[in-house]
Structure formats: structure tokens, C-alpha cells
Design an enzyme around this catalytic site. Sequence first.
Site, PDB file in Angstrom:
ATOM      1  N   ASP A 159       0.453  -1.907  -0.071  1.00  0.00           N
ATOM      2  CA  ASP A 159      -0.148   0.444   0.370  1.00  0.00           C
ATOM      3  C   ASP A 159       0.502   1.224  -0.161  1.00  0.00           C
ATOM      4  OD1 ASP A 159      -2.225   1.719  -0.056  1.00  0.00           O
ATOM      5  OD2 ASP A 159      -2.108   1.481   2.452  1.00  0.00           O
ATOM      6  N   ASN A 408       6.767  -7.865   6.674  1.00  0.00           N
ATOM      7  CA  ASN A 408       5.661  -6.798   6.803  1.00  0.00           C
ATOM      8  C   ASN A 408       3.918  -7.860   6.295  1.00  0.00           C
ATOM      9  OD1 ASN A 408       3.711  -4.787   7.680  1.00  0.00           O
ATOM     10  ND2 ASN A 408       3.181  -4.380   6.123  1.00  0.00           N
ATOM     11  N   GLU A 409       3.029  -8.486   7.352  1.00  0.00           N
ATOM     12  CA  GLU A 409       1.519  -9.262   6.978  1.00  0.00           C
ATOM     13  C   GLU A 409       1.425 -10.190   6.112  1.00  0.00           C
ATOM     14  OE1 GLU A 409      -1.304  -5.598   6.359  1.00  0.00           O
ATOM     15  OE2 GLU A 409      -0.987  -5.585   8.376  1.00  0.00           O
ATOM     16  N   ASN A 462      -0.333  -5.722  13.552  1.00  0.00           N
ATOM     17  CA  ASN A 462      -1.083  -4.472  12.954  1.00  0.00           C
ATOM     18  C   ASN A 462      -2.661  -4.679  12.832  1.00  0.00           C
ATOM     19  OD1 ASN A 462       1.697  -4.113  12.317  1.00  0.00           O
ATOM     20  ND2 ASN A 462       1.344  -4.331  10.501  1.00  0.00           N
ATOM     21  N   TYR A 464      -7.100  -3.258  12.521  1.00  0.00           N
ATOM     22  CA  TYR A 464      -7.812  -2.141  12.306  1.00  0.00           C
ATOM     23  C   TYR A 464      -9.527  -2.165  12.884  1.00  0.00           C
ATOM     24  CZ  TYR A 464      -3.541  -0.411   9.885  1.00  0.00           C
ATOM     25  OH  TYR A 464      -2.628   0.233   9.717  1.00  0.00           O
ATOM     26  N   TYR A 468     -11.284  -0.545   9.249  1.00  0.00           N
ATOM     27  CA  TYR A 468     -11.657  -2.018   8.003  1.00  0.00           C
ATOM     28  C   TYR A 468     -12.452  -2.759   8.759  1.00  0.00           C
ATOM     29  CZ  TYR A 468      -7.486  -0.633   5.204  1.00  0.00           C
ATOM     30  OH  TYR A 468      -6.598   0.440   5.077  1.00  0.00           O
ATOM     31  N   GLU A 500       1.097  -1.817  14.594  1.00  0.00           N
ATOM     32  CA  GLU A 500       0.417  -0.977  13.093  1.00  0.00           C
ATOM     33  C   GLU A 500      -1.166  -0.276  14.112  1.00  0.00           C
ATOM     34  OE1 GLU A 500      -0.547  -1.378   9.055  1.00  0.00           O
ATOM     35  OE2 GLU A 500       1.966  -1.779   8.496  1.00  0.00           O
ATOM     36  N   TRP A 545      -0.193   4.128  12.814  1.00  0.00           N
ATOM     37  CA  TRP A 545       0.292   3.398  12.334  1.00  0.00           C
ATOM     38  C   TRP A 545      -0.547   5.202  10.789  1.00  0.00           C
ATOM     39  CZ3 TRP A 545       3.614   1.921   8.159  1.00  0.00           C
ATOM     40  CH2 TRP A 545       3.376   1.606   6.823  1.00  0.00           C
ATOM     41  N   LYS A 564      -3.484   7.800   6.616  1.00  0.00           N
ATOM     42  CA  LYS A 564      -3.439   7.401   7.681  1.00  0.00           C
ATOM     43  C   LYS A 564      -2.572   8.993   8.562  1.00  0.00           C
ATOM     44  CE  LYS A 564      -6.408   2.970   7.449  1.00  0.00           C
ATOM     45  NZ  LYS A 564      -5.754   2.499   6.183  1.00  0.00           N
TER      46      LYS A 564
HETATM   47  C1  GCB Z   1      -1.475  -2.104   7.238  1.00  0.00           C
HETATM   48  C2  GCB Z   1      -0.302  -2.307   6.267  1.00  0.00           C
HETATM   49  C3  GCB Z   1      -0.200  -1.115   5.523  1.00  0.00           C
HETATM   50  C4  GCB Z   1      -1.348   0.199   4.805  1.00  0.00           C
HETATM   51  C5  GCB Z   1      -1.811   0.147   5.635  1.00  0.00           C
HETATM   52  C6  GCB Z   1      -3.135   0.446   5.319  1.00  0.00           C
HETATM   53  O1  GCB Z   1      -1.502  -2.999   7.410  1.00  0.00           O
HETATM   54  O2  GCB Z   1       0.774  -2.451   7.095  1.00  0.00           O
HETATM   55  O3  GCB Z   1       0.701  -1.143   4.868  1.00  0.00           O
HETATM   56  O4  GCB Z   1      -1.082   1.094   4.837  1.00  0.00           O
HETATM   57  O5  GCB Z   1      -2.696  -2.226   6.613  1.00  0.00           O
HETATM   58  O6  GCB Z   1      -4.179   1.866   6.127  1.00  0.00           O
HETATM   59  O7  GCB Z   1      -4.089   0.066   5.013  1.00  0.00           O
END
Ligand code: GCB
Length: 594
Positions: A159, A408-409, A462, A464, A468, A500, A545, A564
Site C-alpha cells: 500500500d 510485513n503482513e 497490525n 484495524y 477496516y 500498526e 500507522w 492515516k
Molecule cells: C496495513 C499495511 C500498511 C497499510 C495499512 C493501511 O496493514 O501494513 O502498509 O498502509 O495497513 O492503511 O491499510
Amino acid sequence: MLKPRATATRDLVNLDGLWRFAVETDATSEPWRGRLPGTLEVAVPASYNDLFADRAVRDHVGRVWYQRQVRVPRGWRGERIVLRFDAATHAAVVYVGDVLVAEHVGGYTPFEADLTEVVAAGAEFRLTVGVSNELSNVTIPPGTVTVTQGRRTQTYLHDFYNYAGLHRSVWLYSTPATHIEDVTVRTGVAAGAGYADYRIAADGESSVRVRVLDHEGRQVASHDGATGRLVIEDVRLWQPGDAYLYDLVAEAVDGGEVIDTYTQPFGVRTVEVRGTDFLINGEPFYFTGFGKHEDTPVRGKGHDNAYLVHDFELLKWSGANSFRTSHYPYAEEVLDFADRHGIVVIDETAAVGLNLAVTGGLSGRAATPTFSPDTCNDRTREAHAQHLRELIGRDKNHPSVVMWCIANEPSSNEEGAREYFEPLISLTRELDPTRPVSVANVMFATYGNDLIADLLDVVCLNRYYGWYLSTGDLTAAEQQLEGELRAWARTHAKPIIMTEYGADAMPGVHSIWDQPWSEEFQQAHLAMYHRVFDRVPEVVGEQVWNFADFQTSNGIHRVDGNRKGVFTRDRRPKAAAHTLRERWTRTGTRKPLT
Ligand code: GCB
């Protein structure tokens, strides 16, 4: 690989500036044989993408060409002459005149070419560099190039915008023929004194001696031989927020004469994971800070010292004590600065997007397996291993670096993940037995189905919730987050860092409700996470993040990039920056007591 430095025996010439430039489709088939066509000039260091008002340059998939004249200093007769690229993203071929002198794959680590046999002191040469932005299933990070009716396009699973070019400095330097090749310093504390175990790799017939100088230039230890222990009485430790560096001066000596000398700064500190604590110098450390990006307007991923200084000022202003080099190794200047200013770094590889389940999940299509002969395979893993060797070879001596994050992820809940990662985790520990190893975990890999967390030292998550998932419902999100954190704590008994968490916010959008994209929602979202962190003792760090808004590829969830950021792309604070400052200037390096 040593950072090039001017010393009593080494000279250094910087080749940054304006270079000639051409996209491969405008150049001849062997453009290194003469002057590049056209009149374009490009800044080095910078990404080339946003410099020109030309879509054909910005969207080009393939190679571009950089070129300049270089003069070797007259005084370098008899010296070894080396050309060094701090980074060429993602792959490079380098020609001196008509001679191919280097090829390198991997966009964020340095490489060199020994030009001693190719150029002469005092002579001028034409330097031509082809830089490719192409990614594939066997590059780190991965990507896919598609050709439709002759048009080449590229997709990738990370991303952030796929900026390319000569992102960091280019150098020409000299060393004596007999020279110091590498320096490794590992530090600790024993019986009240500090020590530095060192290893010097030197080329040719010479003996080696080293001394340690303190910040005032006073000699505090010395030793003869290529390896050994330097004991530093009354040591001043390198501490988060209170950096202190020593210089290790290594000398290659022949018959009493110093043939080569190289100075390597280092700090004395220890890092250890014990139970659910992350200890720096034996004290529990609580990470506050951000996942960052190398990303600024116009220059893209090009390193810029003005932004470097300003970003660290903003870290200090917000009370942050750390950051993660998401999602690739950053410029060496950044780590040097962190060393000198006491900021703690989680050093991440460029292995981002090893996750095909994410696209399947979001598009509703059946997911392609991430680990298979056609996707991430043995060759991908070998590229990942090579990247780890280059990263650790470059960054091993930085006291600011306290942990490796090797991906990462990734899709760590998918079949094949353990087979892919286990050898890489072992390799990391072999290359550096002194630092903990982690992977930033994706939300689909839960405490119940993740296949690699037991191999790692720290659980880095990480998450959200509220963005999300349970979008805009912070009450549900709070329960989900706490439930998941407690489950990880129960199942793994390791320290947990939230690497994150965050919500997009458009500066200027305001609401009295929990309304995603408003500045108030970004504040409330972070505050909710903080309440939960303070209730879960195993949480030893929070990295939001993201530090600043950054450019991405186009997408319906992105508004001129990812929003973000707690700061805008030009580094103005959103309201959330004040929320963090308020908390982190209180928190310090310890977890707030509840
Ligand atoms: C994540 C990723 C990061 C993205 C972020 C997002 O999990 O590691 O690279 O930018 O989410 O904002 O969706």
C-alpha cells in the site's frame, strides 16, 4: 558493508546532483555506448516519477537510464577505486564507459563496483546506470507485470506508490589496496564495565589494531588483533532518549605503518526479551511512535536531509521514542541520526506483500495460494535471504536498531508459511544473535491459526478494529481488540507491540459523531486503542500507522494517497498529533501505570 567515510587513508567524492535521464523506450538498445538522447535531467537522490509533468515517465514499467560524467581525482594513483550506490530501486545495471561493472537486485540496500582496473586516476569516464522498477514473484517486494496489447502495467500488493530511481547518494571513494573490509561490533555490560566484542575483516597482508575513543576523543580502550574484546570502564550507555556514541578506530598496520584506517561509531547497550518484557539495558522499554515511510512531495522516496531533521523534530515534539522502518530499509543517514539522537528503531526488510489472501479476500475471488511454485517459492525465499544478508550486513552496528522485522503482513496462517519462514528466521539469528526477531502480523493470522509466531521473539500486530472492521463502531472495536490481545497474551506469553493501528483522516473534516475520515474520529480511535493497551500488561509498545500521509497507487479507499498520517504529507499536524503528544510526553519509555 561499510558506509563510505573519508578518513586519513580514504577519500570520498559525492556524485549527487543533476544527471542526464531517458526512459528506455526513448533510448537506443545500448544507451551506455554514448550520450543519452534528449534533454531530460533528473535529480539524484530522488524518485524520478513525480519530477516530470509526463505520464509516460511516471507510469513507465521497465528501465530508465541515468548518466553523468565522473572525474577520478588525480591523487588516487595506486589506490583502490570504488563506486558505491546507497540504493537503486529496484534493480540496476551499471556501466563505466562500455564496461558493465555491476548488477544489483533489491531496491533498498547498497552495492558497490570495484573500478580499480577500469578507470585511472585523473581520467574522466561516462557513468551510465539502468534502473528498473519491475517486480515479480521472485523479487522482494513482489509484484506482477502485465502486458495487454503491448501496454505494460504493474500491480503489487503493498500500500505505497512504487517509486523508483536513484533514491540515495552515489559515491566514488578510494581505499588503499590493503584495506579494512568490514567491522562488526557487539556490545554488552559485565561486572559493571561496558564491553565491545569486535571483528575486523581486512584484505591483504597486514595486522590490525583498534582503539575506542569517547565523545571527547579520549582513548578509553585499545586492542591488537582482528578480533577481541574491548573493555570500557565507567561506560556511558547508549540509552533511548539519551544517546552516547563511542568511535571504534580500526587500523590496518604493516611494519609499524598505518596502511588503512576506518572509524566506526557504536553505542554500548543491551537488548533482551525476557518473559513478556522488552528490555533495553536491562530496563523494561515501552515503544511509542510510528510506522513511517520514506515519502515526501516531489522527491518521492528520495532521501532528503531537511525532511530527516524535521521528521525527528516532530518525533520529539510528539513524545515518540521509536519508529519502524516500514516497509523497507531506510537510508543509512536515518539510522545514523537515530543513533545520535537516541531514537529506537525496529528495522524492517522490504518483504511486504507476501500475501495473496488479502487480494482474494477483498475482491471476493478465491485466493491464490501465497506459497506455491508459481507465487512465493524457493527463489523468492532466496531473494529474501539475500536481502536479509545485505540489510544486517549494513545495519548491524547501529545501537538504535533493537529488533529485526523480517516481513510485513505475510500470509502467516497459510499452508507453506512455516516452511518459508523458518529458514529465514534461523538465518537472521545466525547473522545477528544479539537482536530479537519479529514479523508484523496481519489481521487474518490470528492467535489460533498463525503458523510462525512461536518462532519469533515478540508478537507484533497490525490491527484495524474500528476502521477496516467494525468501521466507525468504537464500542464493538474496543471489545474485539481487547479480546484479541488477551488471547495472544494467553497463547504466546511474549511481549506484544502494536506495530500498526490507525484511521484515515482528511484534515479539515470535522464531526461531533464517530465519523470515519474526520479528525475527531482519528483522535477517538487512537484513544480507544490506548485505553485497551493500558489494560493489557503484555503490551509493550504502540506505533501508530502512520507518521505522515503518503502516496499510494490509485484505489477507491485512497484520497491522493493513504491519509492515516498523524501529520499531513507536508508535515502539518492533524488533531490526532496533539492526542499523541499529550499521551506520550506523559508516558516516557515506561508503560503508564493503570
Ligand atoms: C496495513 C499495511 C500498511 C497499510 C495499512 C493501511 O496493514 O501494513 O502498509 O498502509 O495497513 O492503511 O491499510
